[in-house]
Design a protein around this motif. Structure first.
Motif, short mmCIF file in Angstrom:
data_model
loop_
_atom_site.label_atom_id
_atom_site.label_comp_id
_atom_site.label_asym_id
_atom_site.label_seq_id
_atom_site.Cartn_x
_atom_site.Cartn_y
_atom_site.Cartn_z
N UNK A 1 11.26 2.63 -0.33
CA UNK A 1 11.46 3.92 -1.01
C UNK A 1 10.18 4.73 -1.02
N UNK A 2 9.07 4.05 -1.31
CA UNK A 2 7.79 4.76 -1.37
C UNK A 2 7.47 5.40 -0.02
N UNK A 3 7.72 4.64 1.05
CA UNK A 3 7.40 5.16 2.39
C UNK A 3 8.25 6.40 2.70
N UNK A 4 9.52 6.33 2.34
CA UNK A 4 10.43 7.47 2.58
C UNK A 4 10.01 8.66 1.72
N UNK A 5 9.72 8.37 0.47
CA UNK A 5 9.37 9.45 -0.47
C UNK A 5 8.04 10.11 -0.08
N UNK A 6 7.14 9.35 0.54
CA UNK A 6 5.85 9.94 0.97
C UNK A 6 6.10 11.02 2.02
N UNK B 1 0.82 -1.22 0.00
CA UNK B 1 0.00 0.00 0.00
C UNK B 1 0.85 1.26 0.00
N UNK B 2 2.08 1.17 0.55
CA UNK B 2 2.97 2.34 0.53
C UNK B 2 3.16 2.81 -0.92
N UNK B 3 3.34 1.84 -1.81
CA UNK B 3 3.57 2.18 -3.22
C UNK B 3 2.29 2.75 -3.83
N UNK B 4 1.17 2.08 -3.61
CA UNK B 4 -0.06 2.58 -4.25
C UNK B 4 -0.47 3.94 -3.68
#
Ligand SMILES: Cc1ncc(COP(=O)(O)O)c(C=O)c1O
Length: 392
Positions: free
Chosen positions: A257-262, A51-54
């Motif tokens: 990466x997605x979690x960090x970038x969020x 879900x982090x990515x979506x």
């Protein structure tokens, strides 16, 4: 290549009073949120397309006002997968700029297509829309039939002149894939980079304005079919597990990466504002000198991924700045038409005089939101003094 760039960054940062980028300072400023986001993924043990990515895909799409986003493993893969989804491949021709990072044309070549370069504008360093049509008109009938797309690159953080580019794309029935690797948050006539063409391709390489803790990229588009195809291509062309409709790739954006970038995406506007303020301060300071300061086209909101001056005696200036503790770097010293791997394309020195001149004169200075007032004053004094001494 990326490995090499990291080593250079590290070395550059180590000896400099003012490094070109200070990712440690950025991390310190958001450490708690970043650490929590990493801990969330680690405790979930859900590392692939979670879900982090979506969520991040939706957040980036929302940020740039695009209907859809698909996370992939890098900015390079974003371009490759976008071109693949548009069915550009073996024998096709794609127009792009010779003054960009190699990944732009490399993506074309990897697919068996051929990049055809068009010279740039002298002040924005972006592809010159007027020259695109001249190049198309000079093509033979057979070349024209193979011409499938244009990749404008929004270099250093400001958009290429998209209206005439889109008009040409319409006239000659060409796809447009925007290379937005350096330009998240940039606007052209009030519209976001990445939303003009068939696809917009972003990079989250650590040094980018929105950078991860490793590689990452995203494709945004308003075309649901293209998005579905990219979603397939990033997981081995798979439509459901172990059923492969296409020969694809393993090119997913990591959940970590997605979690960090969020976390970072929420800070992006403030960081871009600060970059613009620093760029304006530099501009004011260098205005009364012969240093050619970067120009934001009147239709653009620049994001200053790079603050890039141009001086005649560039290499001497860079060495002196580096010796004075101010990191300065050249993006890019060899235009793509003169790269050894493209010798078979038959280009020569002199083919793209504006890009060639830029590659000899451009010099990027430190610009990032963690620079203090003292750092900025140090850069300004250093640049002015060294410029005078070097008689650049
Ligand atoms: C203009 C341009 N295009 C493409 C890329 C490729 O992005 P990545 O390094 O994420 O593959 C970069 C980043 O270095 C870039 O600056």
């Amino acid at each position: 290549m990326i490995f090499l760039r990291n080593i250079i960054n590290f070395r550059g940062a180590k000896h400099m009073r003012i490094p070109l980028l200070n990712l440690k300072a950025q991390y310190e400023s958001i450490k708690q949120e970043i650490d929590e986001s990493i801990a969330r993924v680690v405790s979930s043990q859900n590392f692939i397309l979670s879900e982090e990515v979506s969520h991040f895909e939706k957040e980036v799409a929302h940020y740039v006002c695009a209907p859809y986003g698909v996370g992939v493993a890098s900015g390079t893969d974003a371009i490759i997968l976008a071109l693949r989804a548009l069915e550009i491949g073996e024998g096709d021709i794609v127009i792009t700029t010779p003054f960009t990072f190699f990944a732009t044309s490399e993506s074309v070549s990897i697919l068996g297509a051929t990049p055809v370069f068009v010279d740039i504008e002298p002040y924005t360093y972006n592809i010159d829309a007027e020259k695109i049509e001249k190049v198309i008109k000079k093509m033979s009938k057979s070349q024209r039939s193979k011409l499938k797309a244009i990749i404008p690159v929004h270099l250093y953080g400001q958009c290429a002149d998209m209206d005439p580019i889109m008009a040409l794309a319409k006239k000659y029935n060409l796809k447009v894939v925007e290379d937005c690797a350096q330009a998240i948050g940039a606007k052209y006539k009030g519209v976001n980079a990445g939303t003009f063409g068939d696809a917009g391709c972003f990079s989250f390489f650590p040094s980018k304005n929105l950078g991860g803790f490793g590689d990452g990229g995203m494709i945004v588009s308003s075309n649901p079919e293209l998005i579905e195809k990219v979603k397939r291509l990033r997981v081995h062309g798979s439509i459901k597990q172990y059923i492969h409709q296409d020969i694809g790739y393993n090119s997913r954006l990591d959940s970590l990466q997605a979690a960090i970038l969020r976390v970072k995406l929420k800070k992006l506007d403030a960081w871009l504002e600060r970059r613009r303020a620093i760029a304006n301060e530099y501009n004011r300071a260098f205005l009364d000198s012969d240093i050619c300061i970067p120009r934001a086209a009147e239709y653009n909101v620049h994001t200053y991924h790079q603050y890039t001056i141009a001086v005649e005696n560039r290499d001497k200036m860079m060495d002196s700045l580096n010796a004075a503790g101010i990191a300065a770097r050249v993006y890019y010293p060899v235009p793509l038409h003169l790269q050894p791997c493209y010798s078979s394309l038959g280009y020569r020195e002199g083919d793209f005089p504006v890009a060639e001149k830029a590659s000899k004169e451009v010099l990027s200075l430190p610009v990032y939101s963690e620079l203090t007032a003292e750092d900025i004053a140090f850069v300004i004094d250093g640049v002015k003094n060294i410029f005078k001494k070097n008689l650049c």
